[in-house]
Design a protein around this motif. Sequence first.
Motif, PDB file in Angstrom:
ATOM      1  N   GLU A  69      42.623  43.052  39.884  1.00  0.00           N
ATOM      2  CA  GLU A  69      44.180  42.969  39.342  1.00  0.00           C
ATOM      3  C   GLU A  69      44.722  42.399  38.304  1.00  0.00           C
ATOM      4  OE1 GLU A  69      45.152  43.705  43.352  1.00  0.00           O
ATOM      5  OE2 GLU A  69      44.319  45.581  44.328  1.00  0.00           O
ATOM      6  N   ALA A  96      47.259  42.183  35.572  1.00  0.00           N
ATOM      7  CA  ALA A  96      48.100  42.339  35.496  1.00  0.00           C
ATOM      8  C   ALA A  96      48.337  40.771  34.129  1.00  0.00           C
ATOM      9  CB  ALA A  96      48.425  41.638  36.675  1.00  0.00           C
ATOM     10  N   TRP A  97      47.711  40.218  34.025  1.00  0.00           N
ATOM     11  CA  TRP A  97      47.580  39.076  32.756  1.00  0.00           C
ATOM     12  C   TRP A  97      47.028  40.208  31.444  1.00  0.00           C
ATOM     13  CZ3 TRP A  97      48.015  34.325  31.952  1.00  0.00           C
ATOM     14  CH2 TRP A  97      47.739  33.869  30.926  1.00  0.00           C
ATOM     15  N   VAL A 112      52.494  42.962  27.616  1.00  0.00           N
ATOM     16  CA  VAL A 112      54.404  43.320  27.405  1.00  0.00           C
ATOM     17  C   VAL A 112      55.121  42.649  26.793  1.00  0.00           C
ATOM     18  CG1 VAL A 112      55.587  45.064  28.595  1.00  0.00           C
ATOM     19  CG2 VAL A 112      53.188  45.816  28.630  1.00  0.00           C
ATOM     20  N   LEU A 113      54.438  41.621  28.068  1.00  0.00           N
ATOM     21  CA  LEU A 113      56.121  40.217  27.313  1.00  0.00           C
ATOM     22  C   LEU A 113      56.167  40.062  26.130  1.00  0.00           C
ATOM     23  CD1 LEU A 113      55.431  38.405  31.016  1.00  0.00           C
ATOM     24  CD2 LEU A 113      57.357  39.817  29.991  1.00  0.00           C
ATOM     25  N   GLY A 158      50.461  42.992  31.558  1.00  0.00           N
ATOM     26  CA  GLY A 158      51.384  42.658  31.826  1.00  0.00           C
ATOM     27  C   GLY A 158      51.826  41.392  30.794  1.00  0.00           C
TER      28      GLY A 158
END
Length: 269
Positions: free
Chosen positions: A240, A244-245, A251-252, A248
């Motif tokens: 997970e 996320a890394w 996307v940033l 996420g």
Amino acid sequence: MKKLSARRRHPLAALVVLIFALAATGGLYAAFSPAGEAQADTAEHSIAVEEGMKLYAVGCSSCHGTGGQGTEAGPSLVGVGAAAVDFQVATGRMPMQNPGPQAPNKPAVYNDAETAQLAAYIASLGPGPSVPEPGQYDPAEGNSARGGELFRTNCAQCHNFTGQGGPLTHGKYAPNLHDVEPKQIYQAMLTGPQNMPEYPDGIMPEQEKRDIIAWLAAVNSSEAPNHGGFSLGGYGPVSEGLFAWTFGIGVLIVASVWVGAHTAKARKS
């Protein structure tokens, strides 16, 4: 009447009555006990031990010694019990094809009858855990919610949160528990094969083992819902966190580039 009353008050009267009661009980037990069945069971067990000794001499003694005392190539089997033999042989882990850091699960070499004979012989070398009965590992008798708590406390460090398994040190690994028979899971907890610690009933009672088996059956069922969304393999916070890394942060970065590009265009115009 006076003579009878005097005999009742005699100091040895109670002892005589006790001896008579014991003799009567023993006689009744001998008369009504299934002696034939007991003798038949004993004879059948002796045959199983004898056949198991023959199988052991051919397939196991080269590593574990002629009397199960162990050698440099294999540990002693004295006192491991029938449950350990049933687990190792029924899952094909023993006999090993090649020496290595861990015995892998593979098709069994011996059939059920031969496995039981080997287990009977090893059990005759010294006391140890016996093969469990079906009621001891029945998932229907367990509490899956409680089993999840126990699994996360005692097992998830190696097998991950839903029993997906994972690598250990020096080429060892915790196997995937998906589609593993409840009997084998119970025996693994009871005997502690290879890198796994032992959980005898004094440390983890029988009911708690059933609860863990019920949890694994529920979480690995094809009908089990994923209340948290995409399971990511069921590996827990490692997968997970990686997701996320990677996605996420990606996307940033894309959003930052887009905002910067549009800000520059706005200033030029």
